[in-house]
Design a protein around this motif. Structure first.
Motif, PDB file in Angstrom:
ATOM      1  N   PRO A 191     101.752 -16.892 -31.940  1.00  0.00           N
ATOM      2  CA  PRO A 191     101.215 -16.649 -30.592  1.00  0.00           C
ATOM      3  C   PRO A 191      99.714 -16.395 -30.648  1.00  0.00           C
ATOM      4  CG  PRO A 191     103.248 -15.442 -30.903  1.00  0.00           C
ATOM      5  CD  PRO A 191     102.927 -16.060 -32.227  1.00  0.00           C
ATOM      6  N   TRP A 192      99.009 -16.839 -29.591  1.00  0.00           N
ATOM      7  CA  TRP A 192      97.551 -16.868 -29.663  1.00  0.00           C
ATOM      8  C   TRP A 192      96.926 -15.495 -29.824  1.00  0.00           C
ATOM      9  CZ3 TRP A 192      96.820 -21.033 -25.307  1.00  0.00           C
ATOM     10  CH2 TRP A 192      97.330 -22.243 -25.787  1.00  0.00           C
ATOM     11  N   ASN A 193      97.528 -14.490 -29.215  1.00  0.00           N
ATOM     12  CA  ASN A 193      96.912 -13.178 -29.398  1.00  0.00           C
ATOM     13  C   ASN A 193      97.146 -12.653 -30.806  1.00  0.00           C
ATOM     14  OD1 ASN A 193      99.638 -12.806 -28.921  1.00  0.00           O
ATOM     15  ND2 ASN A 193      99.322 -10.725 -28.192  1.00  0.00           N
ATOM     16  N   VAL A 194      98.253 -13.099 -31.446  1.00  0.00           N
ATOM     17  CA  VAL A 194      98.485 -12.699 -32.835  1.00  0.00           C
ATOM     18  C   VAL A 194      97.462 -13.381 -33.743  1.00  0.00           C
ATOM     19  CG1 VAL A 194     100.171 -12.599 -34.693  1.00  0.00           C
ATOM     20  CG2 VAL A 194     100.924 -12.368 -32.345  1.00  0.00           C
TER      21      VAL A 194
ATOM     22  N   THR B 215      94.565 -11.342 -33.548  1.00  0.00           N
ATOM     23  CA  THR B 215      94.749 -10.108 -34.306  1.00  0.00           C
ATOM     24  C   THR B 215      94.588 -10.346 -35.803  1.00  0.00           C
ATOM     25  OG1 THR B 215      96.351  -9.488 -32.621  1.00  0.00           O
ATOM     26  CG2 THR B 215      96.302  -8.160 -34.607  1.00  0.00           C
TER      27      THR B 215
ATOM     28  N   MET C 238      90.500 -30.248 -24.460  1.00  0.00           N
ATOM     29  CA  MET C 238      90.967 -29.389 -23.362  1.00  0.00           C
ATOM     30  C   MET C 238      91.103 -27.957 -23.828  1.00  0.00           C
ATOM     31  SD  MET C 238      94.165 -31.371 -21.787  1.00  0.00           S
ATOM     32  CE  MET C 238      94.266 -33.115 -21.888  1.00  0.00           C
ATOM     33  N   ASP C 239      91.806 -27.772 -24.962  1.00  0.00           N
ATOM     34  CA  ASP C 239      92.112 -26.404 -25.362  1.00  0.00           C
ATOM     35  C   ASP C 239      90.872 -25.650 -25.833  1.00  0.00           C
ATOM     36  OD1 ASP C 239      94.680 -26.772 -24.634  1.00  0.00           O
ATOM     37  OD2 ASP C 239      95.440 -27.164 -26.640  1.00  0.00           O
TER      38      ASP C 239
ATOM     39  N   LEU D 283      88.969 -24.577 -22.827  1.00  0.00           N
ATOM     40  CA  LEU D 283      89.655 -23.529 -22.059  1.00  0.00           C
ATOM     41  C   LEU D 283      89.905 -22.285 -22.899  1.00  0.00           C
ATOM     42  CD1 LEU D 283      92.373 -25.736 -20.358  1.00  0.00           C
ATOM     43  CD2 LEU D 283      90.513 -24.604 -19.185  1.00  0.00           C
TER      44      LEU D 283
ATOM     45  N   TYR E 292      90.491 -18.947 -24.593  1.00  0.00           N
ATOM     46  CA  TYR E 292      90.370 -17.617 -23.997  1.00  0.00           C
ATOM     47  C   TYR E 292      90.933 -16.526 -24.906  1.00  0.00           C
ATOM     48  CZ  TYR E 292      91.122 -13.661 -20.951  1.00  0.00           C
ATOM     49  OH  TYR E 292      91.126 -12.407 -20.426  1.00  0.00           O
ATOM     50  N   THR E 293      92.240 -16.614 -25.188  1.00  0.00           N
ATOM     51  CA  THR E 293      92.923 -15.484 -25.805  1.00  0.00           C
ATOM     52  C   THR E 293      92.349 -15.090 -27.165  1.00  0.00           C
ATOM     53  OG1 THR E 293      94.896 -16.373 -24.763  1.00  0.00           O
ATOM     54  CG2 THR E 293      95.219 -14.588 -26.302  1.00  0.00           C
TER      55      THR E 293
ATOM     56  N   SER F 152      86.040 -19.447 -19.896  1.00  0.00           N
ATOM     57  CA  SER F 152      87.231 -18.737 -19.419  1.00  0.00           C
ATOM     58  C   SER F 152      87.047 -17.235 -19.471  1.00  0.00           C
ATOM     59  CB  SER F 152      88.446 -19.120 -20.264  1.00  0.00           C
ATOM     60  OG  SER F 152      89.032 -20.275 -19.756  1.00  0.00           O
TER      61      SER F 152
ATOM     62  N   LEU G  25      84.901 -16.307 -16.606  1.00  0.00           N
ATOM     63  CA  LEU G  25      85.687 -16.475 -15.381  1.00  0.00           C
ATOM     64  C   LEU G  25      86.625 -15.292 -15.150  1.00  0.00           C
ATOM     65  CD1 LEU G  25      86.531 -18.352 -13.100  1.00  0.00           C
ATOM     66  CD2 LEU G  25      88.062 -19.487 -14.663  1.00  0.00           C
ATOM     67  N   SER G  26      87.303 -14.848 -16.211  1.00  0.00           N
ATOM     68  CA  SER G  26      88.251 -13.760 -15.988  1.00  0.00           C
ATOM     69  C   SER G  26      87.527 -12.431 -15.795  1.00  0.00           C
ATOM     70  CB  SER G  26      89.268 -13.680 -17.119  1.00  0.00           C
ATOM     71  OG  SER G  26      88.620 -13.544 -18.326  1.00  0.00           O
TER      72      SER G  26
ATOM     73  N   SER H  71      86.327 -21.869 -10.764  1.00  0.00           N
ATOM     74  CA  SER H  71      87.378 -22.531 -11.532  1.00  0.00           C
ATOM     75  C   SER H  71      87.661 -23.932 -11.010  1.00  0.00           C
ATOM     76  CB  SER H  71      88.643 -21.688 -11.592  1.00  0.00           C
ATOM     77  OG  SER H  71      89.042 -21.333 -10.325  1.00  0.00           O
TER      78      SER H  71
ATOM     79  N   TYR I 144      85.056 -25.998 -12.731  1.00  0.00           N
ATOM     80  CA  TYR I 144      85.472 -26.005 -14.135  1.00  0.00           C
ATOM     81  C   TYR I 144      86.573 -27.060 -14.361  1.00  0.00           C
ATOM     82  CZ  TYR I 144      86.871 -23.283 -18.371  1.00  0.00           C
ATOM     83  OH  TYR I 144      87.169 -22.830 -19.607  1.00  0.00           O
TER      84      TYR I 144
ATOM     85  N   PRO J 172      92.134 -23.924 -15.634  1.00  0.00           N
ATOM     86  CA  PRO J 172      91.762 -22.665 -16.280  1.00  0.00           C
ATOM     87  C   PRO J 172      92.674 -21.541 -15.810  1.00  0.00           C
ATOM     88  CG  PRO J 172      90.065 -23.355 -14.742  1.00  0.00           C
ATOM     89  CD  PRO J 172      91.080 -24.440 -14.773  1.00  0.00           C
TER      90      PRO J 172
ATOM     91  N   ALA K 207      92.666 -18.230 -15.915  1.00  0.00           N
ATOM     92  CA  ALA K 207      92.222 -16.938 -15.386  1.00  0.00           C
ATOM     93  C   ALA K 207      92.396 -16.807 -13.873  1.00  0.00           C
ATOM     94  CB  ALA K 207      90.779 -16.690 -15.778  1.00  0.00           C
TER      95      ALA K 207
ATOM     96  N   TRP L 179     106.178 -20.895 -26.941  1.00  0.00           N
ATOM     97  CA  TRP L 179     106.249 -19.695 -27.778  1.00  0.00           C
ATOM     98  C   TRP L 179     104.892 -19.011 -27.906  1.00  0.00           C
ATOM     99  CZ3 TRP L 179     109.640 -16.414 -29.661  1.00  0.00           C
ATOM    100  CH2 TRP L 179     109.335 -15.647 -30.785  1.00  0.00           C
ATOM    101  N   VAL L 180     103.820 -19.785 -27.986  1.00  0.00           N
ATOM    102  CA  VAL L 180     102.508 -19.193 -28.255  1.00  0.00           C
ATOM    103  C   VAL L 180     101.770 -18.797 -26.986  1.00  0.00           C
ATOM    104  CG1 VAL L 180     102.236 -20.439 -30.421  1.00  0.00           C
ATOM    105  CG2 VAL L 180     101.317 -21.424 -28.336  1.00  0.00           C
TER     106      VAL L 180
END
Lengths: 290, 285
Positions: free
Chosen positions: A111-114, A117, A218-219, A222, A224-225, A243, A246-247, A263, A266, B129, B131, B219-220
C-alpha cells in the motif's frame, strides 16, 4: 476484419454505467464548486470564472506545476530504460523466472502509505539503514527533512524503487510474446545483440511501452501519498507536487471553489498530455515502416 | 515482419562468444539486492522491540521478539483492518472482471459507434486528481446509504480498475482467432454457451493477469478507501496511522503491520506468475 455491429453497445453498457456512476456525478459536483464561493453548507455565491482566472495567475501553483513536470520527466527518463534493461536481463524460464517475477512485483503490492513509511524509516540517519549508510559510511550530510535536494532525491529514488517493477513486468510479458522464429531468423543473419534489440524486441514492445508510459505519466503527475508520508511536501516547497498543493487548498484551508477550479484545469492538462502520447505512439508504429 | 532484420549485418566470420551471461546475471543480482534492501530493513525492524530500534543500528534483531505481530493478531482493531481490505479488494476484483469481460469482447470483435472515443474516455478516469474528488465521493456514497460499507469502496475502485481490465482483456481476446467464434456459431452454440465454455478457457491467462492488476491497484489504494469508511469497513492502511500516539511512534508495530500488508499480494503474484510469463498480446495498441 472486425464486423460493424452497433448492438455491441449492449455488451459495453455495464462498463459505461459502473464507471459513469463514480465518474460523472462527482465531476458535476466539482464543476458546481468551481464557479461558486462556498462559506458553508447553505451559503454559497456564484462567482463565474473568477477561480479559474485566479488559478492561472497563482505563482505558487505554477511552481508546483513545473516541479511536478520535472519530476514526471525524470521518472519517465529513468524508469522506462531501467525497466526495459531489467526485463531483458531476467531469466526467461525455470524456477529462476518464477522467483524473479514474485520478487520484482513485491514493491507494487505494498500500500502506498506503507511505501512512504518504509522510505521514511529507511532514510532516517538514526534508525534507517540508507540514511545511516550515507551519513556515517560515506560521510555525506544527508537529511531529507532539512535539505531540499536530499528530499527531492529521496522521493525520486523511492518512486524508482516503487514503480520500475511495473515497467519490468509489462516489458517482460511483452518479450515473452515474441515468437521464437524471429530470434532464429536473427541468428541466421548473425545479428548482434543491439540489432536484435533495435529491430526485433523494441518494435514488439511498442504496445506494452505505451501502457507503461501512460500509466507512469499519469501516476507520477498525480503522485500524492508517498511524498506526503515521507516529506509532507517540504522542506519549504521542495517536494510540494500538484496534488499536495491541491489538498492543502481543499482540505487544509477548505477553499473548495479555487481547489475545484484548480483540479479541473489539472484534469485537463493530464488528459491533453495523455492524448498526445496516445496518438503519437499509435502513429509511430503505423507510419512509413509498414 | 522479418524484413525489419537488417541483412547488412551478415558476417559469417566465426566470432568467439563473449560470456554475456555473467554481466547480465550480475546486473540482475544487484537490482534485486537494492530492491530488497528497504524490505529487509522493515522485516528486521518488525522483529525488534522499540528499545532496540531507537537504541542503535543493528543488522539483525539482537532481542528477537514477535510481540509486534502478536499485538496485530490479537487486537481486533488491527486484524479486522486486513479482513476489511481483503473483503473489498476481493469484491472489486470479481466485479471488475464480470463487468469488463463482455465489454472487452465487444471492443475486440466489433466496430460500433464511438468505440475509440469511449475507450479513451474510460482511460481518462484514471486521471482525476483525488484530493478534490474525495468530497463529492463522500457525499455521493452517503446519500445512497452505502457509506462505511465494503461495497462502497469496491464500487469506487471500479472507477480505475474497470478501464484497466477492459484494456488488458481486450488485448488477450484479440489474440484469439475470429474463426473460433464463427465455427462455434455454425456448430449451433448459443452465444452465452460459446462464451462460457469455449472462449473463456482460451483466455485463462488474460483473466489471471487482469485479476492480478485489479487486486493490486485496489489493495494499494488508500485515499478513497479511507474517505468512504469510518469503522465497519476501515482498511488496514488507515488503521496503520494509529501507531502515532502520545508516546511517539511505535516503529516496531508499524513495521510489523507493513510486513503483513505485503503477504496477500505476494501470494497472488505467485499464483499468476506463469500467466504473466505467457505474455499479453495487447491487440489494441
Amino acid at each position: 476484419m472486425k464486423t460493424t455491429n452497433h448492438r455491441a453497445w449492449l455488451l459495453v453498457l455495464p462498463v459505461v454505467i459502473s464507471v459513469a456512476f463514480s465518474a460523472i456525478l462527482p465531476l458535476i459536483t466539482v464543476i458546481n464548486y468551481s464557479v461558486q464561493d462556498i462559506f458553508g453548507p447553505f451559503q454559497r455565491v456564484f462567482v463565474g470564472g473568477e477561480w479559474f482566472r485566479d488559478t492561472l495567475r497563482d505563482s505558487e501553483l505554477r511552481g508546483a506545476f513545473f516541479r511536478n513536470l520535472l519530476f514526471s520527466a525524470e521518472v519517465l527518463l529513468l524508469e522506462i530504460p531501467l525497466g526495459v534493461a531489467v526485463a531483458l536481463a531476467l531469466p526467461a524460464k525455470g524456477w529462476r523466472a518464477s522467483l524473479s517475477l514474485v520478487l520484482v512485483a513485491l514493491p507494487l503490492l505494498i500500500p502506498w502509505n506503507v511505501v512512504g513509511t518504509i522510505w521514511q524509516i529507511f532514510g532516517r540517519a538514526d534508525i534507517g539503514l540508507g540514511g545511516f549508510f550515507l551519513n556515517n559510511t560515506l560521510g555525506l550530510n544527508y537529511n531529507y527533512t532539512n535539505d531540499p535536494f536530499d528530499a527531492w532525491m529521496t522521493v525520486l529514488v523511492m518512486d524508482i524503487w516503487h514503480w520500475t517493477p511495473l515497467v519490468v513486468l509489462l516489458c517482460y510479458a511483452g518479450l515473452r510474446a515474441i515468437p521464437e522464429a524471429y530470434y532464429q531468423a536473427a541468428r541466421i543473419d548473425a545479428a548482434k545483440p543491439w540489432a536484435i534489440f533495435r529491430y526485433i524486441q523494441l518494435p514488439r514492445l511498442r504496445g506494452v511501452l505505451l501502457i507503461a508510459l501512460l500509466l507512469r505519466f499519469m501516476d507520477s503527475f498525480l503522485i500524492y501519498t508517498e511524498p506526503f508520508v515521507v516529506t509532507g511536501g517540504g522542506p519549504g516547497n521542495a517536494t510540494t507536487f500538484l496534488s499536495i498543493y491541491l489538498s492543502k487548498l481543499a482540505v487544509g484551508q477548505f477553499d473548495l471553489g479555487p481547489a475545484a477550479a484548480f483540479s479541473l484545469i489539472y484534469f485537463l492538462i493530464i488528459q491533453i498530455f495523455c492524448f498526445i502520447f496516445y496518438t503519437m505512439i499509435l502513429n509511430l508504429g503505423k507510419g512509413p515502416a509498414r | 515482419m522479418s524484413k525489419t532484420i537488417p541483412r547488412a549485418t551478415v558476417r559469417s566470420a566465426p566470432r568467439t562468444q563473449v560470456p554475456r551471461g555473467l554481466g547480465r546475471r550480475l546486473f540482475v543480482v544487484v537490482y534485486f539486492m537494492l530492491l530488497l534492501l528497504p524490505i529487509y530493513w522493515m522485516i528486521n525492524m518488525s522483529l525488534k522491540p522499540n528499545r532496540e530500534i531507537l537504541g542503535g543500528l543493528t543488522f539483525y534483531p539482537h532481542e528477537l521478539t514477535f510481540d509486534n505481530y502478536r499485538t496485530i493478531f490479537t487486537d481486533p482493531t488491527w486484524y479486522m483492518g486486513y479482513v476489511n481490505s481483503l473483503i473489498y479488494v476481493g469484491m472489486n476484483t470479481v466485479m471488475s472482471l464480470l463487468i469488463a469481460l463482455p465489454a472487452a469482447y465487444a471492443f475486440s470483435r466489433f466496430h460500433f459507434l464511438g468505440a475509440n472515443h469511449l475507450f479513451f474516455w474510460l482511460l481518462t478516469n484514471r486521471m482525476a486528481p483525488a484530493a478534490v474528488f474525495l468530497l463529492p465521493f463522500f457525499q455521493l456514497y452517503q446519500n445512497i446509504g452505502l457509506y462505511d460499507t465494503h461495497l462502497a469502496v469496491a464500487l469506487a475502485h471500479l472507477l480505475f480498475n474497470v478501464p484497466l481490465a477492459v484494456w488488458i482483456l481486450e488485448g488477450f481476446m484479440s489474440g484469439v482467432p475470429r474463426e473460433i467464434d464463427e465455427t462455434a456459431a455454425v456448430d449451433g452454440y448459443s452465444f452465452p454457451r460459446f462464451f462460457l465454455t469455449i472462449f473463456l478457457p482460451l483466455i485463462r491467462s488474460g483473466i489471471g493477469v487482469t485479476a492480478f492488476f485489479c487486486f493490486m491497484f485496489s489493495w494499494v489504494e488508500l485515499l478513497l478507501a479511507r474517505t468512504l469508511t469510518s469503522v465497519a469497513a476501515k482498511p488496514i492502511a488507515a488503521t496503520m496511522t494509529r501507531t502515532v500516539s502520545a508516546s511517539g511512534m511505535d516503529w516496531g508495530l508499524l513495521a510489523a503491520a507493513g510486513v503483513l500488508t505485503i503477504i496477500p499480494g505476494a501470494l497472488v503474484i505467485y499464483f499468476v506468475r506463469n500467466h504473466i510469463a505467457k505474455g499479453f498480446a495487447l491487440g489494441r495498441v
